[in-house]
Scaffold this motif. Structure first.
Motif, short mmCIF file in Angstrom:
data_model
loop_
_atom_site.label_atom_id
_atom_site.label_comp_id
_atom_site.label_asym_id
_atom_site.label_seq_id
_atom_site.Cartn_x
_atom_site.Cartn_y
_atom_site.Cartn_z
N MET A 90 0.82 -1.04 -0.14
CA MET A 90 -0.03 -0.05 0.09
C MET A 90 0.73 1.21 -0.02
N ARG A 91 2.03 1.31 0.71
CA ARG A 91 2.83 2.19 0.46
C ARG A 91 3.40 2.48 -0.99
N ALA A 92 3.68 1.27 -1.82
CA ALA A 92 4.07 1.47 -2.92
C ALA A 92 2.97 2.11 -3.92
N ALA A 93 1.86 1.72 -3.56
CA ALA A 93 0.61 2.08 -4.31
C ALA A 93 0.58 3.53 -4.12
N GLN A 94 0.42 4.04 -2.77
CA GLN A 94 0.49 5.43 -2.48
C GLN A 94 1.40 6.30 -3.35
N THR A 95 2.61 5.94 -3.51
CA THR A 95 3.68 6.67 -4.33
C THR A 95 3.21 6.63 -5.51
N LEU A 96 2.67 5.56 -6.08
CA LEU A 96 2.23 5.52 -7.55
C LEU A 96 1.14 6.42 -7.76
N MET A 97 0.21 6.56 -7.10
CA MET A 97 -0.83 7.31 -7.21
C MET A 97 -0.51 8.87 -7.23
N GLU A 98 0.61 9.05 -6.27
CA GLU A 98 1.01 10.52 -6.08
C GLU A 98 1.64 11.01 -7.43
N ARG A 99 2.53 9.96 -8.12
CA ARG A 99 3.26 10.24 -9.07
C ARG A 99 3.09 9.73 -10.40
N LEU A 100 1.75 9.10 -10.52
CA LEU A 100 1.44 8.67 -11.84
C LEU A 100 1.52 9.68 -12.91
N PRO A 101 2.33 9.46 -13.97
CA PRO A 101 2.55 10.58 -14.85
C PRO A 101 1.46 10.50 -16.09
N VAL A 102 1.02 11.77 -16.52
CA VAL A 102 0.16 11.82 -17.84
C VAL A 102 0.45 11.02 -18.95
N GLY A 103 -0.19 10.14 -19.51
CA GLY A 103 0.17 9.53 -20.79
C GLY A 103 0.96 8.26 -20.38
N ARG A 104 0.86 7.88 -19.17
CA ARG A 104 1.55 6.63 -18.57
C ARG A 104 0.61 5.56 -17.69
N PRO A 105 -0.85 5.41 -18.31
CA PRO A 105 -1.75 4.67 -17.38
C PRO A 105 -1.15 3.20 -17.00
N VAL A 106 -1.67 2.81 -16.04
CA VAL A 106 -1.13 1.32 -15.64
C VAL A 106 -2.56 0.48 -15.53
N TRP A 107 -2.32 -0.65 -15.32
CA TRP A 107 -3.41 -1.79 -15.03
C TRP A 107 -3.13 -2.74 -13.99
N ARG A 108 -3.98 -3.41 -13.25
CA ARG A 108 -3.71 -4.43 -12.26
C ARG A 108 -4.94 -5.23 -12.19
N LEU A 109 -4.80 -6.31 -11.77
CA LEU A 109 -5.88 -7.36 -11.49
C LEU A 109 -6.01 -7.30 -9.86
N ASN A 110 -7.42 -7.92 -9.50
CA ASN A 110 -7.58 -8.22 -7.94
C ASN A 110 -8.50 -9.29 -8.08
N TRP A 111 -8.46 -10.20 -7.02
CA TRP A 111 -9.27 -11.45 -7.10
C TRP A 111 -10.02 -11.62 -5.76
N SER A 112 -11.34 -12.43 -5.95
CA SER A 112 -11.86 -12.95 -4.76
C SER A 112 -12.73 -13.91 -5.00
N VAL A 113 -12.98 -14.64 -4.24
CA VAL A 113 -13.93 -15.87 -4.09
C VAL A 113 -15.20 -15.66 -3.54
N LYS A 114 -16.34 -15.83 -4.20
CA LYS A 114 -17.46 -15.55 -3.57
C LYS A 114 -18.68 -16.59 -3.69
N VAL A 115 -19.48 -16.66 -2.83
CA VAL A 115 -20.53 -17.55 -2.62
C VAL A 115 -21.81 -17.19 -3.93
N SER A 116 -21.59 -16.13 -4.41
CA SER A 116 -22.91 -15.47 -5.22
C SER A 116 -22.13 -14.97 -6.42
N ASP A 117 -23.06 -14.86 -7.81
CA ASP A 117 -22.38 -13.95 -8.73
C ASP A 117 -23.27 -12.90 -8.79
#
Ligand code: HEM
Length: 308
Positions: free
Chosen positions: A173-200
């Motif tokens: 989360m510290r790294a993510a905070q720095t990324l958010m503060e410094r994210l340059p214009v024209g250099r978008p990023v993406w990531r994935l998150n997962w979870s397992v659920k009992v319903s769709d």
């Protein structure tokens, strides 16, 4: 099969961000489009102030989001969407839904909703706007949120948004905070998150948490290794982060994909990778994701599926 599969050799305690290239789509349009847009619009009609919120003074940033999103989907899905621009007079054609919207760019009165609220009704993604030095959540349309809602997070800085998980994955989360503060214009990023659920159910915003907890409690006794794969869903979020050039705000886009766990575990490689990640996930994170009680049965099931 899920188009994105965020399971590797083990639990990833890094941010897991990648550059979003010119050739990568910012917004995805898939076969779920008509259903999901109808669902979203129904939710927004039922509870508009729950699913869309904004702080004052973010209209310019909202128009930037509208421009970015419309340009992007018209470019990647030209058969489905067309954007005609003549100075500030824009015409948007949504060929999937057979809709046409004419408006004056920059003049919110010419749209039926705020720009972010309107453009969010054109895409499957949830769209969140963050701004300022401490990266606060200043506006958003969140229909398919996973265990959170705008009421809880509007106005909060990035760090506080993540308060429930900071102690579990603090370096990330510290790294993510720095990324958010410094994210340059024209250099978008993406990531994935997962979870397992009992319903769709797609809408898992906070108002549904009590029902979901009850559902899990009711299902627990029947979550046994033989059948658990047919009772759980893998839920994956593809998240994008884009700095907007004019306002300096950040657009956070979230596309939610899900599939029955058994349909993913058909592939022994996928079953093995899920087992590796779940068995190395810190116990506090498993508890946060409400997986603790069914984990042993799930691992037994996945191990069996890995060796076919
Ligand atoms: C690189 C950027 C980011 C990283 C690494 C990150 C990481 C995480 C992680 C690890 C979780 C725990 C849940 C899970 O893994 O399923 C989480 C939850 C969450 N994230 Fe992020 N996140 C990022 C960006 C954002 C942004 C921009 C927002 C903006 C609203 C956001 C909002 C949330 C919320 C609301 C939760 C649920 C918190 C709760 O339970 O109250 N995240 N995030």
């Amino acid at each position: 099969m899920l188009p994105y599969f965020p399971f590797g050799q083990q639990f990833n305690d890094k941010m897991g961000t990648y550059p979003l290239l010119e050739s990568d789509r910012l917004i995805d349009v898939d076969e779920q489009y008509p259903n999901q847009i109808a669902l979203k619009r129904q939710q927004l009609s039922d509870l508009p102030a729950y699913y869309y919120q904004t702080l004052p003074d973010y209209e310019t940033a909202q128009w930037e989001v509208l421009e970015l999103v419309l340009e992007n989907i018209a470019r990647f899905f030209p058969d489905s969407f067309t954007l005609h621009r003549q100075d500030n007079q824009w015409i948007w054609q949504n060929h999937i839904l057979n809709e046409e919207t004419a408006f004056t760019f920059g003049d919110t009165q010419t749209l039926p909703n705020d720009p972010l609220d309107w453009v969010g009704r054109q895409v499957q993604e949830d769209l969140i706007l963050l701004s300022g030095d401490d990266v606060r959540l200043v506006a958003g349309q969140l229909c398919f949120g996973n265990d959170w809602c705008l009421d809880e997070k509007l106005g909060l800085p990035f760090w506080q948004i993540h308060a429930p998980i900071v102690s579990i994955v603090e370096p990330m989360m510290r790294a993510a905070q720095t990324l958010m503060e410094r994210l340059p214009v024209g250099r978008p990023v993406w990531r994935l998150n997962w979870s397992v659920k009992v319903s769709d159910q797609l809408d898992m915003t906070s108002r549904h948490i009590p029902t979901m907890h009850q559902l899990l409690t009711d299902h627990l006794p029947s979550l046994i290794p033989d059948t658990i794969g047919d009772q759980l869903y893998v839920r994956v979020e593809r998240q994008t982060l884009t700095r907007l050039p004019g306002s300096g705000a950040i657009l956070f886009g979230i596309h939610t994909y899900q599939n029955l766990l058994a349909n993913e575990a058909i592939d022994p490689e996928r079953a093995a990778r899920m087992a590796q990640v779940f068995s190395t996930t810190p116990s506090a994170m498993l508890a946060y994701k409400s997986m603790t009680h069914f984990l042993p049965a799930l691992l037994e099931y996945l191990h069996a599926k890995s060796h076919r």
